[in-house]
Design a protein around this motif. Sequence first.
Motif, PDB file in Angstrom:
ATOM      1  N   ILE A   1       7.861  12.129   5.294  1.00  0.00           N
ATOM      2  CA  ILE A   1       7.019  11.485   4.276  1.00  0.00           C
ATOM      3  C   ILE A   1       7.424  10.036   4.093  1.00  0.00           C
ATOM      4  O   ILE A   1       6.611   9.192   3.706  1.00  0.00           O
ATOM      5  CB  ILE A   1       7.118  12.254   2.940  1.00  0.00           C
ATOM      6  CG1 ILE A   1       6.508  13.658   3.098  1.00  0.00           C
ATOM      7  CG2 ILE A   1       6.429  11.515   1.803  1.00  0.00           C
ATOM      8  CD1 ILE A   1       6.736  14.563   1.905  1.00  0.00           C
ATOM      9  N   SER A   2       8.694   9.723   4.423  1.00  0.00           N
ATOM     10  CA  SER A   2       9.231   8.356   4.222  1.00  0.00           C
ATOM     11  C   SER A   2       9.002   7.916   2.785  1.00  0.00           C
ATOM     12  O   SER A   2       8.352   6.897   2.507  1.00  0.00           O
ATOM     13  CB  SER A   2       8.580   7.371   5.194  1.00  0.00           C
ATOM     14  OG  SER A   2       8.851   7.722   6.531  1.00  0.00           O
TER      15      SER A   2
ATOM     16  N   ASP B   1       0.812  -1.218   0.000  1.00  0.00           N
ATOM     17  CA  ASP B   1       0.000   0.000   0.000  1.00  0.00           C
ATOM     18  C   ASP B   1       0.845   1.268   0.000  1.00  0.00           C
ATOM     19  O   ASP B   1       0.320   2.362   0.161  1.00  0.00           O
ATOM     20  CB  ASP B   1      -0.928   0.012   1.230  1.00  0.00           C
ATOM     21  CG  ASP B   1      -1.948  -1.113   1.179  1.00  0.00           C
ATOM     22  OD1 ASP B   1      -2.366  -1.453   0.059  1.00  0.00           O
ATOM     23  OD2 ASP B   1      -2.296  -1.654   2.247  1.00  0.00           O
ATOM     24  N   TRP B   2       2.146   1.106  -0.156  1.00  0.00           N
ATOM     25  CA  TRP B   2       3.071   2.237  -0.109  1.00  0.00           C
ATOM     26  C   TRP B   2       3.077   2.930  -1.470  1.00  0.00           C
ATOM     27  O   TRP B   2       3.716   2.482  -2.408  1.00  0.00           O
ATOM     28  CB  TRP B   2       4.475   1.734   0.231  1.00  0.00           C
ATOM     29  CG  TRP B   2       5.411   2.777   0.743  1.00  0.00           C
ATOM     30  CD1 TRP B   2       6.051   3.722   0.020  1.00  0.00           C
ATOM     31  CD2 TRP B   2       5.834   2.945   2.096  1.00  0.00           C
ATOM     32  NE1 TRP B   2       6.853   4.480   0.821  1.00  0.00           N
ATOM     33  CE2 TRP B   2       6.745   4.027   2.115  1.00  0.00           C
ATOM     34  CE3 TRP B   2       5.547   2.296   3.291  1.00  0.00           C
ATOM     35  CZ2 TRP B   2       7.366   4.455   3.282  1.00  0.00           C
ATOM     36  CZ3 TRP B   2       6.174   2.725   4.447  1.00  0.00           C
ATOM     37  CH2 TRP B   2       7.060   3.791   4.431  1.00  0.00           C
ATOM     38  N   ASP B   3       2.359   4.037  -1.575  1.00  0.00           N
ATOM     39  CA  ASP B   3       2.243   4.758  -2.844  1.00  0.00           C
ATOM     40  C   ASP B   3       3.386   5.760  -2.956  1.00  0.00           C
ATOM     41  O   ASP B   3       3.291   6.914  -2.525  1.00  0.00           O
ATOM     42  CB  ASP B   3       0.898   5.481  -2.914  1.00  0.00           C
ATOM     43  CG  ASP B   3       0.621   6.017  -4.321  1.00  0.00           C
ATOM     44  OD1 ASP B   3       1.566   6.094  -5.129  1.00  0.00           O
ATOM     45  OD2 ASP B   3      -0.540   6.359  -4.596  1.00  0.00           O
ATOM     46  N   GLU B   4       4.485   5.318  -3.544  1.00  0.00           N
ATOM     47  CA  GLU B   4       5.662   6.181  -3.631  1.00  0.00           C
ATOM     48  C   GLU B   4       5.482   7.301  -4.641  1.00  0.00           C
ATOM     49  O   GLU B   4       6.102   8.357  -4.519  1.00  0.00           O
ATOM     50  CB  GLU B   4       6.893   5.331  -3.963  1.00  0.00           C
ATOM     51  CG  GLU B   4       7.277   4.444  -2.784  1.00  0.00           C
ATOM     52  CD  GLU B   4       8.410   3.492  -3.105  1.00  0.00           C
ATOM     53  OE1 GLU B   4       8.513   3.080  -4.286  1.00  0.00           O
ATOM     54  OE2 GLU B   4       9.160   3.149  -2.190  1.00  0.00           O
TER      55      GLU B   4
ATOM     56  N   GLU C   1       5.212  13.213  -5.056  1.00  0.00           N
ATOM     57  CA  GLU C   1       4.525  14.452  -5.387  1.00  0.00           C
ATOM     58  C   GLU C   1       4.332  15.316  -4.137  1.00  0.00           C
ATOM     59  O   GLU C   1       4.440  16.556  -4.191  1.00  0.00           O
ATOM     60  CB  GLU C   1       3.168  14.155  -6.027  1.00  0.00           C
ATOM     61  CG  GLU C   1       2.470  15.375  -6.615  1.00  0.00           C
ATOM     62  CD  GLU C   1       3.322  16.105  -7.643  1.00  0.00           C
ATOM     63  OE1 GLU C   1       3.269  17.353  -7.661  1.00  0.00           O
ATOM     64  OE2 GLU C   1       4.059  15.435  -8.398  1.00  0.00           O
ATOM     65  N   GLU C   2       4.081  14.676  -3.006  1.00  0.00           N
ATOM     66  CA  GLU C   2       3.947  15.424  -1.757  1.00  0.00           C
ATOM     67  C   GLU C   2       5.260  16.100  -1.388  1.00  0.00           C
ATOM     68  O   GLU C   2       5.277  17.253  -0.925  1.00  0.00           O
ATOM     69  CB  GLU C   2       3.507  14.469  -0.633  1.00  0.00           C
ATOM     70  CG  GLU C   2       3.264  15.165   0.697  1.00  0.00           C
ATOM     71  CD  GLU C   2       2.828  14.172   1.773  1.00  0.00           C
ATOM     72  OE1 GLU C   2       2.753  14.601   2.947  1.00  0.00           O
ATOM     73  OE2 GLU C   2       2.591  12.991   1.441  1.00  0.00           O
ATOM     74  N   TRP C   3       6.364  15.399  -1.605  1.00  0.00           N
ATOM     75  CA  TRP C   3       7.674  15.987  -1.308  1.00  0.00           C
ATOM     76  C   TRP C   3       7.982  17.136  -2.261  1.00  0.00           C
ATOM     77  O   TRP C   3       8.530  18.157  -1.860  1.00  0.00           O
ATOM     78  CB  TRP C   3       8.754  14.912  -1.393  1.00  0.00           C
ATOM     79  CG  TRP C   3      10.117  15.404  -1.010  1.00  0.00           C
ATOM     80  CD1 TRP C   3      10.532  15.768   0.240  1.00  0.00           C
ATOM     81  CD2 TRP C   3      11.233  15.585  -1.885  1.00  0.00           C
ATOM     82  NE1 TRP C   3      11.845  16.165   0.200  1.00  0.00           N
ATOM     83  CE2 TRP C   3      12.307  16.063  -1.087  1.00  0.00           C
ATOM     84  CE3 TRP C   3      11.440  15.370  -3.246  1.00  0.00           C
ATOM     85  CZ2 TRP C   3      13.561  16.344  -1.619  1.00  0.00           C
ATOM     86  CZ3 TRP C   3      12.693  15.653  -3.772  1.00  0.00           C
ATOM     87  CH2 TRP C   3      13.735  16.133  -2.974  1.00  0.00           C
ATOM     88  N   ARG C   4       7.609  16.984  -3.520  1.00  0.00           N
ATOM     89  CA  ARG C   4       7.805  18.077  -4.470  1.00  0.00           C
ATOM     90  C   ARG C   4       7.007  19.311  -4.067  1.00  0.00           C
ATOM     91  O   ARG C   4       7.473  20.438  -4.222  1.00  0.00           O
ATOM     92  CB  ARG C   4       7.400  17.615  -5.873  1.00  0.00           C
ATOM     93  CG  ARG C   4       8.421  16.702  -6.552  1.00  0.00           C
ATOM     94  CD  ARG C   4       7.868  16.139  -7.825  1.00  0.00           C
ATOM     95  NE  ARG C   4       8.889  15.539  -8.663  1.00  0.00           N
ATOM     96  CZ  ARG C   4       8.643  14.762  -9.695  1.00  0.00           C
ATOM     97  NH1 ARG C   4       7.373  14.490 -10.019  1.00  0.00           N
ATOM     98  NH2 ARG C   4       9.619  14.247 -10.420  1.00  0.00           N
ATOM     99  N   ASP C   5       5.801  19.113  -3.545  1.00  0.00           N
ATOM    100  CA  ASP C   5       4.999  20.237  -3.061  1.00  0.00           C
ATOM    101  C   ASP C   5       5.721  20.951  -1.918  1.00  0.00           C
ATOM    102  O   ASP C   5       5.711  22.189  -1.836  1.00  0.00           O
ATOM    103  CB  ASP C   5       3.627  19.759  -2.585  1.00  0.00           C
ATOM    104  CG  ASP C   5       2.717  19.369  -3.744  1.00  0.00           C
ATOM    105  OD1 ASP C   5       2.977  19.836  -4.872  1.00  0.00           O
ATOM    106  OD2 ASP C   5       1.764  18.594  -3.512  1.00  0.00           O
ATOM    107  N   ALA C   6       6.348  20.164  -1.033  1.00  0.00           N
ATOM    108  CA  ALA C   6       7.099  20.765   0.070  1.00  0.00           C
ATOM    109  C   ALA C   6       8.258  21.602  -0.447  1.00  0.00           C
ATOM    110  O   ALA C   6       8.555  22.679   0.088  1.00  0.00           O
ATOM    111  CB  ALA C   6       7.604  19.672   1.014  1.00  0.00           C
TER     112      ALA C   6
END
Length: 339
Positions: free
Chosen positions: A192-193, A156-159, A164-169
Amino acid sequence: MGSNARFPDACASLWIDGELVHLEDLVLHDAAKDVRAPTHELTIARDVLKTRRRIAAQLSGWALSADGLRGPGAKRGLQHQMVRPAPGGSDSGGSEVEAAGAGEGENNGNDDANPLDAEFAAIDGVLARSRATIEQARAPSLAGARERDPLVYDLDWDEDARLEEWRDALRQVQGLPPVLQSIVALDAWNEISLLQHAPWIGRLFCASILRQAGVTTAAHLAAINLGLKTIPVDRRRHRDRETRLLAIGHGLLAAAEIGLKEHDRLALAKTMMDRKLERRRTSSKLPELIEIVMARPLVSAGMIAETLDVTPQAARRIVLELGLREITGRGRFRAWGAI
């Protein structure tokens, strides 16, 4: 500190992640001179070392570019670059195959075989592309994580979403000073791991931000692992975000201080080695050896012999004259560094 920090920084990276790798073992493994079967931790340390080299060899903005972050994720992009075939669909091994095939045809001297040359070339191209595909398949892939052993990977690990979340940061801190950008980016990566089995890549991206902004020279990738290693783990992994950010900032300061101390050490070592040039013959190889030692973190007898055009025995002799510090202490593979 430059390339002299690569091996210690790779070992420090494993230490931060809770693993112990000895510098001597990493040097031997990197030279394919292992005295025993390499451990899993040692293999990861070599991955860190190779990735550092790959990033340092590219332009300063490459690691965080679309090419460096070649989708769907950072690790796949970096490793894809390492095994990417040459233009034309074949890698360097394919070129060797094609050259060998051409040589065999000429040696046979059979003109009737000429019509088959195109067919043989096509087969060689397929073989070359197959090798490149196999190498890429062996490299851990973000996209293929869900198809792997569920005992190793969280299905279930959606990398992709995490990336994309890290890019937003990263986009949210673009207006901040570069050092603060790198601190926030690294903390976001850890929280975010993003990658299940490669947290160390985030620290290389942090160093890449500093390099791209000109905080470090274009030829230098900051050894931030050495600095972060000095920070207590309870501060680096604290539940309070401000405490974590301050810990990373102190780690960067420690890395800078370690780098300055290493610079002073190397400058002193060069001064001491230069003194040994007094009353030497003009044909002496010592001045050239000093330049080699200052330019590279480690030198071996074979490397010295090839660069200075001397025998391995002569290389070991002039190393003793210069008084270099032996790194490996192994009879079958000896490597030295500056005092």
